[in-house]
Each structure stands twice: as C-alpha cells, then as structure tokens.
Design an enzyme around this catalytic site. Structure first.
Site, PDB file in Angstrom:
ATOM      1  CB  SER A 134      -0.964  -0.087   1.272  1.00  0.00           C
ATOM      2  OG  SER A 134      -1.610   1.150   1.326  1.00  0.00           O
ATOM      3  CE1 TYR A 148      -0.151   4.976  -5.340  1.00  0.00           C
ATOM      4  CE2 TYR A 148       0.461   6.663  -3.962  1.00  0.00           C
ATOM      5  CZ  TYR A 148       0.667   5.459  -4.478  1.00  0.00           C
ATOM      6  OH  TYR A 148       1.695   4.803  -4.012  1.00  0.00           O
ATOM      7  CE  LYS A 152      -0.525   2.082  -3.850  1.00  0.00           C
ATOM      8  NZ  LYS A 152      -0.011   0.589  -4.078  1.00  0.00           N
TER       9      LYS A 152
HETATM   10  N1  LIG Z   1       8.414   4.798  -4.316  1.00  0.00           N
HETATM   11  C1  LIG Z   1       7.329   5.208  -3.313  1.00  0.00           C
HETATM   12  O1  LIG Z   1       7.918   6.313  -2.779  1.00  0.00           O
HETATM   13  C2  LIG Z   1       6.344   4.595  -2.903  1.00  0.00           C
HETATM   14  C3  LIG Z   1       5.590   4.848  -1.801  1.00  0.00           C
HETATM   15  C4  LIG Z   1       4.625   4.131  -1.449  1.00  0.00           C
HETATM   16  C5  LIG Z   1       4.147   3.157  -1.921  1.00  0.00           C
HETATM   17  N2  LIG Z   1       4.817   2.825  -3.259  1.00  0.00           N
HETATM   18  C6  LIG Z   1       4.181   1.418  -3.955  1.00  0.00           C
HETATM   19  O2  LIG Z   1       5.384   0.517  -4.148  1.00  0.00           O
HETATM   20  C7  LIG Z   1       4.967  -0.150  -5.323  1.00  0.00           C
HETATM   21  C8  LIG Z   1       6.018  -0.256  -6.238  1.00  0.00           C
HETATM   22  O3  LIG Z   1       6.544   1.264  -6.668  1.00  0.00           O
HETATM   23  P1  LIG Z   1       8.076   1.538  -7.019  1.00  0.00           P
HETATM   24  O4  LIG Z   1       8.323   2.785  -5.886  1.00  0.00           O
HETATM   25  O5  LIG Z   1       8.819   0.533  -7.070  1.00  0.00           O
HETATM   26  O6  LIG Z   1       7.626   2.257  -8.224  1.00  0.00           O
HETATM   27  P2  LIG Z   1       8.430   1.996  -9.610  1.00  0.00           P
HETATM   28  O7  LIG Z   1       9.810   2.064  -9.440  1.00  0.00           O
HETATM   29  O8  LIG Z   1       7.880   3.000 -10.519  1.00  0.00           O
HETATM   30  O9  LIG Z   1       8.237   0.482  -9.978  1.00  0.00           O
HETATM   31  C9  LIG Z   1       6.725   0.176 -10.227  1.00  0.00           C
HETATM   32  C10 LIG Z   1       6.761  -1.408 -10.865  1.00  0.00           C
HETATM   33  O10 LIG Z   1       5.310  -1.599 -10.734  1.00  0.00           O
HETATM   34  C11 LIG Z   1       5.279  -2.177 -12.338  1.00  0.00           C
HETATM   35  N3  LIG Z   1       3.972  -1.881 -12.912  1.00  0.00           N
HETATM   36  C12 LIG Z   1       3.279  -1.013 -13.005  1.00  0.00           C
HETATM   37  N4  LIG Z   1       2.176  -1.285 -13.681  1.00  0.00           N
HETATM   38  C13 LIG Z   1       2.092  -2.521 -13.776  1.00  0.00           C
HETATM   39  C14 LIG Z   1       1.100  -3.412 -14.337  1.00  0.00           C
HETATM   40  N5  LIG Z   1       0.035  -3.313 -14.701  1.00  0.00           N
HETATM   41  N6  LIG Z   1       1.398  -4.900 -14.297  1.00  0.00           N
HETATM   42  C15 LIG Z   1       2.775  -5.205 -13.810  1.00  0.00           C
HETATM   43  N7  LIG Z   1       3.697  -4.386 -13.180  1.00  0.00           N
HETATM   44  C16 LIG Z   1       3.269  -3.041 -13.342  1.00  0.00           C
HETATM   45  C17 LIG Z   1       6.368  -1.469 -12.971  1.00  0.00           C
HETATM   46  O11 LIG Z   1       6.638  -2.286 -14.325  1.00  0.00           O
HETATM   47  P3  LIG Z   1       7.288  -1.829 -15.650  1.00  0.00           P
HETATM   48  O12 LIG Z   1       8.627  -1.754 -15.451  1.00  0.00           O
HETATM   49  O13 LIG Z   1       6.802  -2.809 -16.709  1.00  0.00           O
HETATM   50  O14 LIG Z   1       6.709  -0.310 -15.965  1.00  0.00           O
HETATM   51  C18 LIG Z   1       7.412  -1.587 -12.269  1.00  0.00           C
HETATM   52  O15 LIG Z   1       8.022  -2.947 -11.808  1.00  0.00           O
HETATM   53  C19 LIG Z   1       3.911   0.419  -6.102  1.00  0.00           C
HETATM   54  O16 LIG Z   1       2.650  -0.559  -5.635  1.00  0.00           O
HETATM   55  C20 LIG Z   1       3.652   1.965  -5.085  1.00  0.00           C
HETATM   56  O17 LIG Z   1       2.268   2.433  -5.222  1.00  0.00           O
HETATM   57  C21 LIG Z   1       6.067   3.466  -3.538  1.00  0.00           C
END
Ligand SMILES: NC(=O)c1ccc[n+]([C@@H]2O[C@H](COP(=O)([O-])OP(=O)(O)OC[C@H]3O[C@@H](n4cnc5c(N)ncnc54)[C@H](OP(=O)(O)O)[C@@H]3O)[C@@H](O)[C@H]2O)c1
Length: 286
Positions: A134, A148, A152
């Site tokens: 989340s 968003y 979540k």
């Molecule tokens: N980073 C933060 O600050 C933060 C904070 C709170 C929560 N989150 C959560 O953490 C999780 C991971 O995000 P992240 O920070 O690692 O961001 P990220 O670096 O942008 O990575 C996002 C990942 O999700 C994949 N993805 C997006 N849409 C998809 C789909 N329809 N099917 C399969 N894969 C998909 C992307 O794949 P592709 O390479 O194919 O695009 C990538 O592997 C998310 O749920 C995000 O909401 C992140």
C-alpha cells in the site's frame, strides 16, 4: 526453511529489490513483470532459484497463467507480494473516469487478479504470507492524491478484511505502507497525471508539480532496506497486519492517529446520539 516468493512488478524499484533480497536470503523467487525480458535483464536468467514470468496485473488470464507457471516450477507459493503499482498524482477535477479506471485496474483490481489466482494453492497448503504494498497514501489523503489515495485506501480495506477471512488457513496478510522511497515512482516513466487543465488550478498545479520534481530522486526511504525488512517479516512467527515504512511515514501516520483520536473524542456525544432506542440490537463482530 526455504520459501518460494511470487513478486509482481519485479522489473524495477521496490519489487526488484524485494526479489534481490529474497534471492540473497537463499529463497526461490518467481519474478513477475510486464516485460519478462526486462525482468531477466535486471535479475538474471532463470536458475534453480529464479523463474521470471510475464505478468501485466491488469490481465486476469495472465495472472492465472503466471501463478500456474510458478506452481509448476517450484510446487507452491509461500510469500505473495502484490507490489506492482503506480501513482496517478493529479488534481481530481483534471482527471477523467479513464484515469480512475486505469489507476484502480492496476493498484486494486490487479491485486485481486493475482490474489484470486494464488489463494487456492496457498489455502490448500494451509500456509502462506501475503504482502500488499500500500502506501502512506493508504493512510493519509493528500493534494494530488485523490485517485492514488482512493486506490490505496481501497487496498487497505480489502487487505484488512481478507486477513480475517484467511487467518484460519494460517495465511497472514501484511499491509506495507511506505512513505517516499527512492525508486522510479516519481519519474516520468512511472508517474501519471490528468490532462484536462482547469485554469483555476494553474498556480497550485505548478507548485505541486514542482514539489514532486524536487522530491524525485531525493526520497528518504531506501528500497533495499525495506526489502530486507520484508524478508525479516516473512520469517516472523507473528507478522504484523501493517508495517509503516520509513520515518516520514511513521511520523505522518502517528499524527493522523492522534488527530483521529482527538476528533473521535470531540464528537463522541453526537456520534453516540444516533443510536436507536432498540432492545434487540445485534452488534457485528469486528
Ligand atoms: N516509491 C515510493 O515512494 C512508494 C511509496 C509508497 C508506495 N509505493 C508503492 O510501491 C509499489 C512499487 O512502486 P515503486 O516505488 O517500486 O515504483 P517504480 O519504481 O515505478 O516501479 C513500479 C513497478 O510496478 C510495475 N507495474 C506498474 N504497472 C504494472 C502493471 N499493470 N502490471 C505489472 N507491473 C506493473 C512496473 O513495471 P514496468 O517496469 O513494466 O513499468 C514496475 O516494476 C507500488 O505499488 C507503489 O504504489 C511506492
């Protein structure tokens, strides 16, 4: 004991780090990504420990096929990580129903597809852990966060309910709530926003977007450290329902709890005044 992980969105960011941490711990990993070649590029070719599968979480058939491939390869799934997601960070009035549908297709319905596919195997094994990624945005509403945060918050309600339903099968659910972490999340590759500019918001939109740009690459959370924390939790006898990740999220969640407590107390009399004068009330079990 060696575990098998199934991780969505393993091509980049947090999902990639979780896969690496699980591999480092000696576990087996099914790394799922929209582009299997990109996953293999980052994590390496399939091996005795690693199996990459193609999975866009918005596709229910692909979710079933990816889970079936995981079962065929490693015989079961011990740890399911629903990580794939992105942020639509835009002003609500500037978004469309298509933006909403896409946000929920990935961040919520994507989790449903994968969970529906994996649960029958985990249930019949009578064990397992689910981590749903989340966000602090699942605890706290914020400007630019209407879509968003809605996705979540919905994931939080789903996860909390599911946890109760599957606890009797020894399957736990942990909701991971990161604050800002240093991934691609805020880059143009991942981030989306609405295209219907409404002039009244011009100044605030510019300010808020500049804020996002300033934060990109300067987030406080280290995704590798969060991945290690999740490996630790995967081995915990009593994993928590929630793990807030990072001091920014910790402090913001703390402040939200405090303000909810204060408001609850302040309006207690009015809240309770809506009870009916009934003598046959059945109180639900929470
Ligand atoms: N980073 C933060 O600050 C933060 C904070 C709170 C929560 N989150 C959560 O953490 C999780 C991971 O995000 P992240 O920070 O690692 O961001 P990220 O670096 O942008 O990575 C996002 C990942 O999700 C994949 N993805 C997006 N849409 C998809 C789909 N329809 N099917 C399969 N894969 C998909 C992307 O794949 P592709 O390479 O194919 O695009 C990538 O592997 C998310 O749920 C995000 O909401 C992140």
């Amino acid at each position: 004991m060696k575990k098998t992980w199934f991780i969505t969105g393993a091509s980049r960011g947090l999902g990639f780090e979780i896969a690496k941490a699980a591999l480092r711990a000696g576990d087996q990993v099914v790394a799922a990504g929209r582009n299997k070649a990109a996953v293999a590029n980052k994590l390496g070719p399939d091996s005795g420990q690693l199996h990459s599968v193609e999975l866009d979480v918005t596709d229910a058939n692909q979710a079933r096929a990816a889970v079936a491939a995981a079962i065929a390869r490693f015989g079961g799934i011990d740890v399911l990580v629903n990580n794939a997601g992105y942020g639509h960070l835009g002003l609500f009035e500037e978004t469309t129903i298509k933006d909403v549908e896409e946000q929920f297709d990935t961040n919520l319905f994507g989790v449903f597809h994968v969970t529906w596919a994996a649960l029958p195997y985990m249930r019949s094994a009578r064990r397992g852990r689910i981590f749903n990624i989340s966000s602090l945005a699942g605890i706290l509403g914020a400007e630019l966060g209407s879509l968003y945060c809605a996705s979540k918050f919905a994931l939080e309600g789903f996860s909390e309910s599911l946890a109760k339903e599957i606890a009797p099968f020894d399957i736990s659910v942990t909701i991971v709530e990161p604050g800002p972490f240093r991934t691609d999340f805020l880059t143009a590759q991942s981030l989306r926003s609405g295209a219907n500019a409404v002039a009244d918001y011009d100044d605030r939109r510019a300010q808020l977007r500049a804020g996002l740009e300033e934060r990109d690459g300067r987030q406080g959370g280290d995704p590798a450290k969060l991945a290690d924390a999740m490996v630790l939790l995967a081995n915990e006898a009593q994993p928590p329902l929630r793990l807030v990740a990072g001091s920014i999220a910790f402090n913001a969640a703390d402040a939200k709890l405090h303000s909810m407590r204060t408001e609850l107390d302040l309006w207690r009399a009015l809240s309770i005044s809506t009870d009916g004068n009934y003598d046959d009330v059945v109180v639900p079990r929470y």
